[in-house]
Scaffold this motif. Sequence first.
Motif, mmCIF file in Angstrom:
data_model
loop_
_atom_site.group_PDB
_atom_site.id
_atom_site.type_symbol
_atom_site.label_atom_id
_atom_site.label_comp_id
_atom_site.label_asym_id
_atom_site.label_seq_id
_atom_site.Cartn_x
_atom_site.Cartn_y
_atom_site.Cartn_z
ATOM 1 N N SER A 1 16.697 33.427 -22.901
ATOM 2 C CA SER A 1 16.299 33.701 -21.530
ATOM 3 C C SER A 1 14.808 33.423 -21.381
ATOM 4 C CB SER A 1 16.588 35.157 -21.153
ATOM 5 O OG SER A 1 16.093 35.461 -19.866
ATOM 6 N N GLY A 2 14.453 32.669 -20.366
ATOM 7 C CA GLY A 2 13.052 32.352 -20.128
ATOM 8 C C GLY A 2 12.795 30.872 -20.267
ATOM 9 N N PRO A 3 11.568 30.459 -20.054
ATOM 10 C CA PRO A 3 10.409 31.268 -19.642
ATOM 11 C C PRO A 3 10.474 31.654 -18.162
ATOM 12 C CG PRO A 3 9.801 28.958 -19.784
ATOM 13 C CD PRO A 3 11.225 29.045 -20.259
ATOM 14 N N LEU A 4 9.873 32.796 -17.834
ATOM 15 C CA LEU A 4 9.858 33.291 -16.469
ATOM 16 C C LEU A 4 8.539 32.931 -15.792
ATOM 17 C CD1 LEU A 4 11.421 36.832 -17.043
ATOM 18 C CD2 LEU A 4 12.565 34.754 -16.265
ATOM 19 N N LEU A 5 8.607 32.809 -14.495
ATOM 20 C CA LEU A 5 7.438 32.407 -13.725
ATOM 21 C C LEU A 5 6.581 33.620 -13.353
ATOM 22 C CD1 LEU A 5 9.129 29.843 -11.292
ATOM 23 C CD2 LEU A 5 7.901 29.356 -13.438
ATOM 24 N N GLN A 6 5.296 33.391 -13.255
ATOM 25 C CA GLN A 6 4.376 34.426 -12.775
ATOM 26 C C GLN A 6 4.617 34.675 -11.286
ATOM 27 O OE1 GLN A 6 1.739 36.057 -14.393
ATOM 28 N NE2 GLN A 6 2.059 35.140 -16.407
ATOM 29 N N ARG A 7 4.536 35.933 -10.899
ATOM 30 C CA ARG A 7 4.751 36.293 -9.490
ATOM 31 C C ARG A 7 3.504 36.978 -8.949
ATOM 32 N NH1 ARG A 7 8.949 33.105 -8.198
ATOM 33 N NH2 ARG A 7 10.701 33.436 -9.644
ATOM 34 N N GLU A 8 3.115 36.565 -7.752
ATOM 35 C CA GLU A 8 1.946 37.157 -7.104
ATOM 36 C C GLU A 8 2.302 38.120 -5.989
ATOM 37 O OE1 GLU A 8 -0.560 34.021 -5.816
ATOM 38 O OE2 GLU A 8 -1.023 33.312 -7.859
ATOM 39 N N THR A 9 3.517 38.009 -5.482
ATOM 40 C CA THR A 9 3.960 38.899 -4.411
ATOM 41 C C THR A 9 5.471 38.997 -4.440
ATOM 42 O OG1 THR A 9 3.894 39.329 -2.027
ATOM 43 C CG2 THR A 9 4.093 37.033 -2.727
ATOM 44 N N SER B 1 4.222 31.817 -22.359
ATOM 45 C CA SER B 1 5.419 32.424 -21.785
ATOM 46 C C SER B 1 6.402 32.830 -22.887
ATOM 47 C CB SER B 1 6.096 31.455 -20.816
ATOM 48 O OG SER B 1 5.242 31.151 -19.736
ATOM 49 N N LYS B 2 6.981 34.002 -22.741
ATOM 50 C CA LYS B 2 7.954 34.498 -23.717
ATOM 51 C C LYS B 2 9.320 33.881 -23.459
ATOM 52 C CE LYS B 2 5.968 39.103 -24.537
ATOM 53 N NZ LYS B 2 6.232 40.560 -24.407
ATOM 54 N N ILE B 3 10.052 33.652 -24.538
ATOM 55 C CA ILE B 3 11.450 33.231 -24.471
ATOM 56 C C ILE B 3 12.248 34.281 -25.235
ATOM 57 C CG2 ILE B 3 13.150 31.486 -25.057
ATOM 58 C CD1 ILE B 3 11.023 29.374 -24.774
ATOM 59 N N LEU B 4 13.018 35.061 -24.526
ATOM 60 C CA LEU B 4 13.798 36.129 -25.140
ATOM 61 C C LEU B 4 15.085 35.571 -25.719
ATOM 62 C CD1 LEU B 4 13.381 38.916 -22.430
ATOM 63 C CD2 LEU B 4 11.966 38.470 -24.434
ATOM 64 N N SER B 5 15.493 36.087 -26.855
ATOM 65 C CA SER B 5 16.744 35.668 -27.513
ATOM 66 C C SER B 5 17.631 36.883 -27.707
ATOM 67 C CB SER B 5 16.449 35.006 -28.860
ATOM 68 O OG SER B 5 15.788 35.905 -29.735
ATOM 69 N N PHE B 6 18.913 36.699 -27.446
ATOM 70 C CA PHE B 6 19.904 37.757 -27.596
ATOM 71 C C PHE B 6 21.039 37.230 -28.458
ATOM 72 C CE2 PHE B 6 17.823 38.056 -23.511
ATOM 73 C CZ PHE B 6 17.422 39.373 -23.463
ATOM 74 N N THR B 7 21.377 37.961 -29.503
ATOM 75 C CA THR B 7 22.469 37.571 -30.399
ATOM 76 C C THR B 7 23.760 38.236 -29.944
ATOM 77 O OG1 THR B 7 20.926 37.369 -32.259
ATOM 78 C CG2 THR B 7 23.275 37.536 -32.784
#
Length: 430
Positions: free
Chosen positions: A163-171, A120-126
């Motif tokens: 920001s993250g990690p985000l969950l997988q979505r199936e619907t 899972s990606k973890i996005l970083s914002f400065t």
Amino acid sequence: MLAMDQGVVEEWLSEFKTLPDSAISTYAASLKDKGSLIPALYKVIRENYSDLLEPVCHQLFEFYRSGVPQLQRFTLQFLPELLWSLLSVSAARDPHTSGCIEALLLGIYNLEIVDKDGQSKILSFTVPSLSKPSVYHEPSAIGSMALTEGALANHGLSRVVYSGPLLQRETFTAQNRFEVLTYLLLCYNAVLSYMTATSLQSLCQLSSRVSICGYPRQQLRRYKGISTRLTVTSEFLVQLITGIHYALCNGEVELGSKALDDVLYRAQLELFPEALLVGNAIKSSLHSAALKSNNREGGRSIQVEITPTASRISRNAVTSLSIRGHRWKRHETQEVSVDGDPALGGMAVPEISVTGVSGERMANGDSLRPRPDGRNHLDNDTLGASSEVSTDPRSHDSGNRSQEVRRQKSVRRMVESEGSGSASAGRSQY
């Protein structure tokens, strides 16, 4: 849909399936030369009941899953139109016609939230600091900033938001729909400079339709589409405003201005502070000169103030040079004019005080204090020594110091002579 457009799409569908892996990069670079393909694909996406919609969505997903940047950007240029098709179908409560679009969007989302290793990606914002220049501001335009102890302690430190990690979505559900769509818009805004003019126009149209449908402004815009109000979130509107800002500065002035006004209109109705803050900041920063250019073929950019190369020093900055200049100016104001003296020729001579009256200050900043015996006048040697004055301010300053030294020596000699005279007078009495 015209038969010619249908033929172009069918040729495109069959062409990619027969390509070997070694020719994919060459094929991706040649897609931009297919001028009739992109308009035909837009027509397929807008017709929800088209027989070509499902194979087109599957082909676009294959492009994105290939990992080739050119093919991924080719798919992302249709994202605004895909989002509107999904939202309009959801508002019409006809989910059966949007199944392939939902699968495409969910597939892109699930690919984007993980890295190449499947983690899972973890996005970083400065968060930019106001004391340092960025693409959005210049410290010189803000004004002087107080150098407090707290500001100096935080100088050079950058705040990072994760920001993250985000969950997988199936619907898609009512709870996660805009979470997924907002992240997809974030991916779209990351490659805005590669988007075509048609894609930017589609983004502006999406922003206006989502914001005004079901509200009185829909009659003002004369939009005859769906009249059902669409639920939005503040984060979703902020991502729309980001794309509108780029479109405004790159030729889409009319559509971009309307879209920005419509998004701010919806943000005011919903009382979204984040969208209002970003939208009003962009609106106030747009200059008329930047919006008058409709050149769509030139380089795409956002106008910002460029940091000057020459160093800027405040006029009120205290330096060693300014201190010396202030001292020289003070000496020059203490000049007096000698009239009627042919030897001096009327030349102004600085006045040097050697009388040392109470409260009077010497030219070098020292104060003359009266002696305990009340005598403030010096002897003739001191007067004679202090009569030589240099016109050079620096030599004049050093001369004052030497005069002070000689004056102190003369005072000590006078005190010693007075003390010895008093002692001899006492011995003579006995």
